[in-house]
Design a protein around this motif. Sequence first.
Motif, PDB file in Angstrom:
ATOM      1  N   VAL A   1     -10.274  -0.310   1.338  1.00 42.72           N
ATOM      2  CA  VAL A   1      -9.885   0.058   2.692  1.00 42.72           C
ATOM      3  C   VAL A   1     -11.019   0.869   3.322  1.00 42.72           C
ATOM      4  O   VAL A   1     -11.575   1.775   2.703  1.00 42.72           O
TER       5      VAL A   1
ATOM      6  N   LEU B   1      -6.348   5.263  -2.882  1.00 38.73           N
ATOM      7  CA  LEU B   1      -5.758   3.980  -2.535  1.00 38.73           C
ATOM      8  C   LEU B   1      -4.869   3.527  -3.695  1.00 38.73           C
ATOM      9  O   LEU B   1      -5.359   3.109  -4.746  1.00 38.73           O
TER      10      LEU B   1
ATOM     11  N   ILE C   1       0.872  -1.176   0.000  1.00 40.99           N
ATOM     12  CA  ILE C   1       0.000   0.000   0.000  1.00 40.99           C
ATOM     13  C   ILE C   1       0.907   1.224   0.000  1.00 40.99           C
ATOM     14  O   ILE C   1       1.740   1.396   0.888  1.00 40.99           O
TER      15      ILE C   1
ATOM     16  N   ILE D   1      -3.326   5.818   0.965  1.00 43.38           N
ATOM     17  CA  ILE D   1      -4.664   5.391   1.400  1.00 43.38           C
ATOM     18  C   ILE D   1      -5.763   6.102   0.626  1.00 43.38           C
ATOM     19  O   ILE D   1      -6.756   5.497   0.250  1.00 43.38           O
TER      20      ILE D   1
ATOM     21  N   THR E   1      -7.733  -7.465   0.781  1.00 43.99           N
ATOM     22  CA  THR E   1      -6.845  -7.705  -0.360  1.00 43.99           C
ATOM     23  C   THR E   1      -7.580  -8.303  -1.553  1.00 43.99           C
ATOM     24  O   THR E   1      -7.081  -8.228  -2.677  1.00 43.99           O
TER      25      THR E   1
ATOM     26  N   PHE F   1      -8.202  -3.421   5.657  1.00 45.24           N
ATOM     27  CA  PHE F   1      -7.823  -3.497   4.243  1.00 45.24           C
ATOM     28  C   PHE F   1      -8.163  -4.887   3.725  1.00 45.24           C
ATOM     29  O   PHE F   1      -7.727  -5.893   4.288  1.00 45.24           O
TER      30      PHE F   1
END
Length: 295
Positions: free
Chosen positions: A231, A158, A152, A155, A226, A224
């Motif tokens: 997020v 993102l 990451i 944020i 995946t 978060f």
Amino acid sequence: MVKTLKSHEIKILPSNILEHLAQFDFRFNPSFINCDKFNYLAIRVCRSKGDEVNALLYKWSSEENLEILDLSNYGESNLEVQKVADPKLFKIDKSVYCTFNTGFVSRSSNRLFLALISDFNNIKIKECFFNDRQRIEKNWSFFKKNNELYAIYSINPLIILKAINTKENNDLIFEKSSQKDTTLPKLSLGTQLAKVGEDEYFMIAHKKMYLKNKRLYYGVPLIFNTKDLKVTTSCSSYLIDSYKSLFGNRFKFNKNLISCTYFSGICVLNDYFIISYGVNDIKMRIVKVKKEKLL
């Protein structure tokens, strides 16, 4: 809603580590993690005002088998770097990693590294490269998906990076894998990721408030995913050490800081999160919080 963490502090460090840390006036931004039977701690230390801030690594399973590594000296000797900043620990596939950078440099870009540190006698360090990076890089949060390494980078938006290749000297090249806007406010990366589900990780990001160009940091818990590359906030609480800590300290390494609860470590231990953080670049804190209170 604000949640204070100071009252959740636990005594998790053995006496010989506490004795070793006692030689330093300033001990801050710890990152604790447990992996199998071993415990690891990364921390920034400074003997007294005016001295250099160094990074140390500790590894132990009992008081009798403590290992200590001066990460700053190691970096200077093996990587030709003058400073090791923001060391943060995490684990992938039962291996322990440390990511760190070379801090602020006035005229050039700093450097960011990823180190496998499970065995202090066989540390493997790779420098991370990304063409569109900022001049000063602080934190990337690393994870694996389908046995490939990702990070990451931001944020909101993102931004997810993917390791695509290695250079001849075995360093890592990243490229942008995806980017999308989120509904979150502007946040900066704090802790690394702690696995809480099949495709879900918990982390604590930093929210900054500004007053006359000076900053105040507090924590925002996030989840978060995946699988969906999404997020979200994990609860409605902001995290701080204590209300008293918000007023800061008279002495500051960073003159642009009002105060900070700086989240530098996260791991899962049974039904609890073990959260490690620094208070105003002066103190260290390791706390134990029930997972259900932050999820």
